[in-house]
Design a protein around this motif. Structure first.
Motif, PDB file in Angstrom:
ATOM      1  N   TRP A  14       0.821  -1.214   0.000  1.00 49.30           N
ATOM      2  CA  TRP A  14       0.000   0.000   0.000  1.00 49.30           C
ATOM      3  C   TRP A  14       0.852   1.261   0.000  1.00 49.30           C
ATOM      4  O   TRP A  14       1.919   1.306   0.610  1.00 49.30           O
ATOM      5  N   ARG A  15       0.332   2.309  -0.663  1.00 50.97           N
ATOM      6  CA  ARG A  15       0.953   3.638  -0.710  1.00 50.97           C
ATOM      7  C   ARG A  15      -0.018   4.648  -0.107  1.00 50.97           C
ATOM      8  O   ARG A  15      -1.239   4.475  -0.212  1.00 50.97           O
ATOM      9  N   SER A  16       0.515   5.710   0.462  1.00 49.98           N
ATOM     10  CA  SER A  16      -0.360   6.728   1.054  1.00 49.98           C
ATOM     11  C   SER A  16      -1.328   7.299   0.012  1.00 49.98           C
ATOM     12  O   SER A  16      -2.456   7.669   0.344  1.00 49.98           O
ATOM     13  N   ALA A  17      -0.909   7.332  -1.242  1.00 46.60           N
ATOM     14  CA  ALA A  17      -1.771   7.846  -2.311  1.00 46.60           C
ATOM     15  C   ALA A  17      -3.007   6.966  -2.547  1.00 46.60           C
ATOM     16  O   ALA A  17      -3.943   7.398  -3.217  1.00 46.60           O
ATOM     17  N   ALA A  49      -1.567   0.663   6.878  1.00 48.16           N
ATOM     18  CA  ALA A  49      -0.339   0.512   7.667  1.00 48.16           C
ATOM     19  C   ALA A  49      -0.222  -0.905   8.220  1.00 48.16           C
ATOM     20  O   ALA A  49       0.870  -1.506   8.202  1.00 48.16           O
ATOM     21  N   MET A  50      -1.341  -1.452   8.700  1.00 42.42           N
ATOM     22  CA  MET A  50      -1.317  -2.808   9.245  1.00 42.42           C
ATOM     23  C   MET A  50      -0.969  -3.831   8.162  1.00 42.42           C
ATOM     24  O   MET A  50      -0.185  -4.749   8.396  1.00 42.42           O
ATOM     25  N   TYR A  55       2.989  -7.554   5.789  1.00 39.27           N
ATOM     26  CA  TYR A  55       3.833  -7.986   4.676  1.00 39.27           C
ATOM     27  C   TYR A  55       5.299  -8.023   5.102  1.00 39.27           C
ATOM     28  O   TYR A  55       6.020  -8.977   4.781  1.00 39.27           O
ATOM     29  N   GLU A  56       5.741  -7.023   5.821  1.00 43.46           N
ATOM     30  CA  GLU A  56       7.142  -6.981   6.284  1.00 43.46           C
ATOM     31  C   GLU A  56       7.457  -8.166   7.190  1.00 43.46           C
ATOM     32  O   GLU A  56       8.539  -8.733   7.121  1.00 43.46           O
TER      33      GLU A  56
END
Length: 183
Positions: A14-17, A49-50, A55-56
């Motif tokens: 995910w991106r903030s955009a 964010a979650m 993913y990380e």
């Protein structure tokens, strides 16, 4: 980061955009018909964010699903690891949510099949589950088209919802590695 490519889609972190488009999608009554309600912008930011944090940690999450041509966000499709909290955990589930404007184009099936392949072949999973409310016939039909089989003995009351809530009851579907037949 793009994790999975299909002929028409790119599944990525995910991106903030993505926030505005994902928020708008989660206000559509058709999209949230089988969900507890619309998402606020804060809930969208927390969700994104979650997922990126998942993913990380685990190499899987509900990935942002975008059109390969042009990059428009159409929703999410992906795999999510559950260490606990569900009666059949630990498990990995496959989930999806697409904007209604993108329904009927087989995007969910294309992306979900690629995620199943990723889960079994790259992540080495032995089983992937999926669940929804019994009334969500569109998702249940997709689960069956993907080769998943309902486990009636595994149907459950979702622990994130109060007992007796109209969406509490869920049906469970399962797919084992040897049963998956990539399209």
């Amino acid at each position: 980061m793009v994790v999975i490519h299909t002929p028409r889609l790119a599944l990525r972190t995910w991106r903030s955009a993505d926030a505005e488009a994902f928020h708008a999608m989660n206000q559509d009554p058709r999209v949230i018909e089988h969900l507890p309600g619309p998402m606020s912008m804060q809930q969208v930011a927390d969700f994104m964010a979650m997922q990126n944090a998942l993913y990380e940690r685990s190499g899987s999450c509900y990935l942002a699903a975008t059109l390969a041509a042009g990059g428009a966000l159409i929703g999410f499709v992906g795999l999510k690891r559950h260490a606990g909290g569900l009666p059949f955990a630990p498990c990995t589930d496959i989930g999806w949510r697409l904007g209604a404007d993108y329904w009927g184009n087989s995007y969910a099936r294309e992306a979900a099949a690629a995620c199943l392949h990723h889960g079994f072949e790259r992540l080495g999973l032995d089983e992937i589950v999926s669940f929804t409310v019994p009334q969500n016939l569109r998702s249940r039909a997709l689960m069956e088209r993907l080769g998943m089989r309902r486990d009636e003995a595994g149907d459950f009351a979702h622990p994130a919802l109060p007992a007796g809530h109209r969406l509490s009851g869920h049906v469970l579907y399962r797919l084992r590695r040897g049963e998956f037949a990539p399209a």
